[in-house]
Design a protein around this motif. Structure first.
Motif, mmCIF file in Angstrom:
data_model
loop_
_atom_site.group_PDB
_atom_site.id
_atom_site.type_symbol
_atom_site.label_atom_id
_atom_site.label_comp_id
_atom_site.label_asym_id
_atom_site.label_seq_id
_atom_site.Cartn_x
_atom_site.Cartn_y
_atom_site.Cartn_z
ATOM 1 N N ASN A 308 -1.575 -5.285 -1.436
ATOM 2 C CA ASN A 308 -2.662 -4.341 -1.683
ATOM 3 C C ASN A 308 -2.885 -4.073 -3.169
ATOM 4 O OD1 ASN A 308 -3.818 -2.964 0.982
ATOM 5 N ND2 ASN A 308 -1.635 -3.414 1.323
ATOM 6 N N GLY A 309 -2.210 -4.808 -4.033
ATOM 7 C CA GLY A 309 -2.420 -4.695 -5.468
ATOM 8 C C GLY A 309 -1.879 -3.435 -6.100
ATOM 9 N N VAL A 310 -0.996 -2.723 -5.418
ATOM 10 C CA VAL A 310 -0.438 -1.477 -5.957
ATOM 11 C C VAL A 310 0.527 -1.781 -7.101
ATOM 12 C CG1 VAL A 310 0.980 0.554 -5.431
ATOM 13 C CG2 VAL A 310 -0.746 -0.236 -3.797
ATOM 14 N N LYS A 358 7.152 7.073 -4.030
ATOM 15 C CA LYS A 358 6.212 7.445 -5.085
ATOM 16 C C LYS A 358 4.941 6.588 -5.060
ATOM 17 C CE LYS A 358 7.790 10.834 -7.708
ATOM 18 N NZ LYS A 358 6.976 12.052 -8.012
ATOM 19 N N LEU A 359 5.025 5.396 -4.472
ATOM 20 C CA LEU A 359 3.894 4.468 -4.506
ATOM 21 C C LEU A 359 3.030 4.473 -3.247
ATOM 22 C CD1 LEU A 359 5.607 1.363 -6.161
ATOM 23 C CD2 LEU A 359 4.073 3.023 -7.257
ATOM 24 N N ILE A 360 3.489 5.125 -2.174
ATOM 25 C CA ILE A 360 2.764 4.977 -0.909
ATOM 26 C C ILE A 360 1.460 5.761 -0.852
ATOM 27 C CG2 ILE A 360 4.842 4.472 0.417
ATOM 28 C CD1 ILE A 360 4.595 7.342 1.563
ATOM 29 N N ASP A 361 1.209 6.646 -1.831
ATOM 30 C CA ASP A 361 -0.064 7.359 -1.819
ATOM 31 C C ASP A 361 -1.074 6.734 -2.781
ATOM 32 O OD1 ASP A 361 1.155 8.054 -4.160
ATOM 33 O OD2 ASP A 361 0.660 10.192 -4.039
ATOM 34 N N GLU A 362 -0.721 5.575 -3.355
ATOM 35 C CA GLU A 362 -1.641 4.890 -4.262
ATOM 36 C C GLU A 362 -2.789 4.268 -3.484
ATOM 37 O OE1 GLU A 362 -1.497 4.690 -7.621
ATOM 38 O OE2 GLU A 362 0.280 5.989 -7.659
ATOM 39 N N LYS A 363 -3.979 4.279 -4.077
ATOM 40 C CA LYS A 363 -5.107 3.613 -3.457
ATOM 41 C C LYS A 363 -4.914 2.106 -3.544
ATOM 42 C CE LYS A 363 -8.413 7.325 -4.463
ATOM 43 N NZ LYS A 363 -9.667 7.697 -5.142
ATOM 44 N N PRO A 364 -5.316 1.354 -2.534
ATOM 45 C CA PRO A 364 -6.114 1.726 -1.365
ATOM 46 C C PRO A 364 -5.280 2.015 -0.120
ATOM 47 C CG PRO A 364 -5.980 -0.644 -1.485
ATOM 48 C CD PRO A 364 -5.153 -0.112 -2.629
ATOM 49 N N LEU A 365 -4.010 2.391 -0.254
ATOM 50 C CA LEU A 365 -3.131 2.567 0.891
ATOM 51 C C LEU A 365 -3.560 3.752 1.760
ATOM 52 C CD1 LEU A 365 0.362 1.952 -0.769
ATOM 53 C CD2 LEU A 365 -1.144 0.296 0.370
ATOM 54 N N THR A 366 -3.379 3.574 3.089
ATOM 55 C CA THR A 366 -3.682 4.624 4.072
ATOM 56 C C THR A 366 -2.496 4.765 5.017
ATOM 57 O OG1 THR A 366 -4.620 3.128 5.734
ATOM 58 C CG2 THR A 366 -6.107 3.913 3.987
ATOM 59 N N ASP A 367 -2.630 5.675 5.964
ATOM 60 C CA ASP A 367 -1.582 5.850 6.966
ATOM 61 C C ASP A 367 -1.351 4.576 7.777
ATOM 62 O OD1 ASP A 367 -1.295 8.462 6.181
ATOM 63 O OD2 ASP A 367 -2.377 9.321 7.899
ATOM 64 N N SER A 369 -1.720 1.363 6.615
ATOM 65 C CA SER A 369 -1.471 0.166 5.804
ATOM 66 C C SER A 369 -0.156 -0.537 6.160
ATOM 67 C CB SER A 369 -1.481 0.526 4.319
ATOM 68 O OG SER A 369 -2.758 0.950 3.907
ATOM 69 N N LEU A 370 0.903 0.233 6.364
ATOM 70 C CA LEU A 370 2.190 -0.377 6.688
ATOM 71 C C LEU A 370 2.141 -1.034 8.068
ATOM 72 C CD1 LEU A 370 5.054 -0.768 5.541
ATOM 73 C CD2 LEU A 370 5.728 1.314 6.764
ATOM 74 N N THR A 371 1.440 -0.391 8.997
ATOM 75 C CA THR A 371 1.275 -0.955 10.339
ATOM 76 C C THR A 371 0.530 -2.282 10.270
ATOM 77 O OG1 THR A 371 1.194 1.265 11.282
ATOM 78 C CG2 THR A 371 0.342 -0.526 12.645
ATOM 79 N N GLN A 372 -0.551 -2.314 9.507
ATOM 80 C CA GLN A 372 -1.331 -3.546 9.375
ATOM 81 C C GLN A 372 -0.499 -4.663 8.755
ATOM 82 O OE1 GLN A 372 -4.644 -2.105 7.102
ATOM 83 N NE2 GLN A 372 -5.656 -1.156 8.871
ATOM 84 N N GLU A 373 0.287 -4.331 7.749
ATOM 85 C CA GLU A 373 1.141 -5.342 7.111
ATOM 86 C C GLU A 373 2.142 -5.907 8.110
ATOM 87 O OE1 GLU A 373 2.141 -7.579 3.661
ATOM 88 O OE2 GLU A 373 0.546 -6.093 3.921
#
Length: 540
Positions: A308-310, A358-367, A369-373
């Motif tokens: 996701n480019g974070v 610390k990084l999980i609220d960075e855009k474009p991540l959502t609730d 995102s981990l499920t999709q990955e």
């Protein structure tokens, strides 16, 4: 009866005197059935005399095949009577001789010698069991505390014993080389796996059924557990993906720690090379377990951040002392020094929780995102793996609130087992998701689960971070002495009600990936790490 039985009628109740071989010296048919009420009921634990008398009467009735009378000396006459009746009628067990051992308080061990006869064939049958005598709550009588294991130690609630032509032919399971025979005697933890393979593929393998005494697990829908073969059928040959050498190493490795499981797979193909469990309950936790994987989950979380480019392997992932996400504060392992300038690789190899949170609220991540990955890249969580036996393919639900952060470090609502994590490692280092399997897909036209896998750039970074973890990070000690291309990730998962966390470890060496879990084993490198290392040391 063959024992010189004398019967007299006394006051309308039969008194049966039994002489000769076996345990029973006498048996008085009780007018009471089970735990009925009575006046002047006794209380407190049964005395030694009561234990001896009750067990003596129970054994004598059982030896005679008098299920109703035997059941009357238990605290659950109805259930006991059904199973004891089946013992003689459905299991065709007769000639029962019971020899009690020395009682330990209210517990009485005993040995059973009998014979099983079916359609002209008779074979001896023997085993050891144990019963406990308790005080009836309302009657005050000394009674056998009923549990199916009294009749046979392999019986649980809902089970029964049957002797008949087997539902499916026996199989001769062989390893990936096509010649090494895999038996539960040589590879004990394969017992449940081989039973399931027989149930599913016995007919396809081309064998013919024999006649067996078996435990029928009516309550769990599990395959029958054979206890005695009366007439041999012709086993069908079933080729599996298992490596005899890797399986032997896995069997030995899990015995180092109680409640441990391990799986090894071949990343280039998805073939399962070994599956082993060392558990008191016999559960195939390696394939069917559903528990939090701890920091081994950071492989998927790192992939999510990169995809996701974070950040990237060499990009920023600061590691503070604590991190707060929606009112919940997360910490690192004790004595971990903070590193505000850490890269993702450094945070990964040290297994810093706060750096990931610390990084999980960075855009474009959502609730989600981990499920999709997990689903789209690693093939997890869609309930569609076709391994050849029952298996669980992981669960990474979309979670809001504190669980979004907890999921990212393998806690919260995430559930995995060693099969899942071995597959995660295989996907991470190759970039391709190849669904793990135990028997060829064309055997029964199964369709393997699919996923799009990882971009090669992401896979390259994950592989390098796992290499660093094995050579410079938390996995160094466990992986020491292993040669070739190696990488690893440690994990520990806290579980409610446990004083010590579960130990997790997943790693690769060349074209073998393995993952292990030890309940209450502590840090990942403490228990699960040595198990995985032992398996990888053998190779494929």
């Amino acid at each position: 009866m063959g024992r010189g039985v004398k019967v007299a009628v006394i006051g309308g109740v039969f008194a049966v005197m039994v002489g000769g071989a076996g345990y029973g010296a006498y048996n008085v048919v009780s007018a009471l059935d089970g735990d009925g009420g009575s006046s002047g009921a006794k209380s407190g634990p049964p005395s030694a005399d009561e234990v001896a008398e009750t067990s003596e009467k129970f054994f004598a009735a059982w030896e005679k095949g008098d299920a109703t009378t035997a059941a009357s000396y238990t605290d659950n006459a109805s259930i006991a009577g059904t199973l004891l009746t089946a013992y003689g009628e459905e299991a065709h067990i007769s000639g029962v001789e019971i020899t009690p051992g020395r009682a330990a308080g209210t517990s009485v061990p005993f040995t059973v010698k009998a014979k099983v006869s079916y359609e002209g064939t008779t074979k001896p049958f023997g085993y050891e069991s144990r019963l406990t005598v308790v005080r009836g709550e309302t009657s005050g009588r000394a009674l056998v505390d009923w549990t199916p294991s009294v009749v046979h130690p392999g019986l649980k609630d809902g089970d029964t014993l049957v002797t008949e032509e087997s539902a499916t032919p026996q199989i001769q399971a062989v390893g990936r080389d096509g010649s090494t025979v895999l038996t539960k005697e040589k590879y004990p933890s394969l017992g449940p796996v081989l039973a399931t393979l027989r149930e599913r593929y016995g007919s396809e393998a081309g064998g013919t059924p024999g006649v067996e005494l078996a435990v029928r697990h009516t309550s769990t829908q599990a395959p029958d557990t054979p206890l005695l073969t009366l007439t041999e059928g012709e086993p069908g040959k079933l080729r599996t993906t298992l490596s005899a050498s890797v399986q032997a190493a896995a069997e030995k490795a899990v015995k180092r720690y109680g409640e441990s499981s391990v799986v090894a797979v071949k990343p280039s193909t998805g073939e399962v090379l070994a599956v082993a469990n060392h558990r008191a309950d016999g559960f195939n936790a390696a394939f069917q377990g559903r528990v939090a994987p701890g920091s081994t989950m950071k492989i998927i979380t790192a992939a999510m951040l990169i995809d996701n480019g974070v950040t990237s392997m060499n990009g920023p992932a600061p590691c503070p002392d604590t991190a707060t996400w929606q009112s919940q504060t997360f910490k690192n392992l004790t004595n971990m020094k903070p590193n505000p300038g850490a890269t993702l690789a450094n945070t990964f190899l040290r297994s810093c929780n706060t750096g990931f949170i610390k990084l999980i609220d960075e855009k474009p991540l959502t609730d989600a995102s981990l499920t999709q990955e997990a689903e789209e890249r690693f093939g997890l969580g869609q309930d569609n793996w076709q391994t050849g036996i029952v298996s669980f393919d992981g669960r990474v639900p979309a979670s809001g609130g504190p669980d979004r952060a907890a999921n990212a470090i393998g806690q919260g609502q995430v559930q995995m087992n060693p099969l899942n994590m071995a597959s995660v490692t295989a996907t991470a280092i190759t970039g391709e998701f190849r669904q793990p399997y135990l028997v060829p897909f064309d055997l029964d036209d199964r369709e393997p689960a699919t996923a799009k896998g990882l971009p090669q750039g992401t896979a390259s970074q994950l592989r390098q971070m796992m290499r660093l973890t094995a050579t410079q990070g938390t996995a160094v000690e466990a992986m020491s002495g292993l040669h070739g291309d190696i990488g690893a990730k440690t994990g520990s998962a806290e579980v409610d009600g446990q004083a010590v966390s579960n130990s997790w470890f997943t790693a690769f060496r060349d074209d073998v990936a393995a993952a292990a879990m030890t309940e209450e084993g502590g840090h990942g490198g403490d228990a699960a790490g040595p198990i995985v290392a032992d398996v990888l040391r053998v190779g494929g």
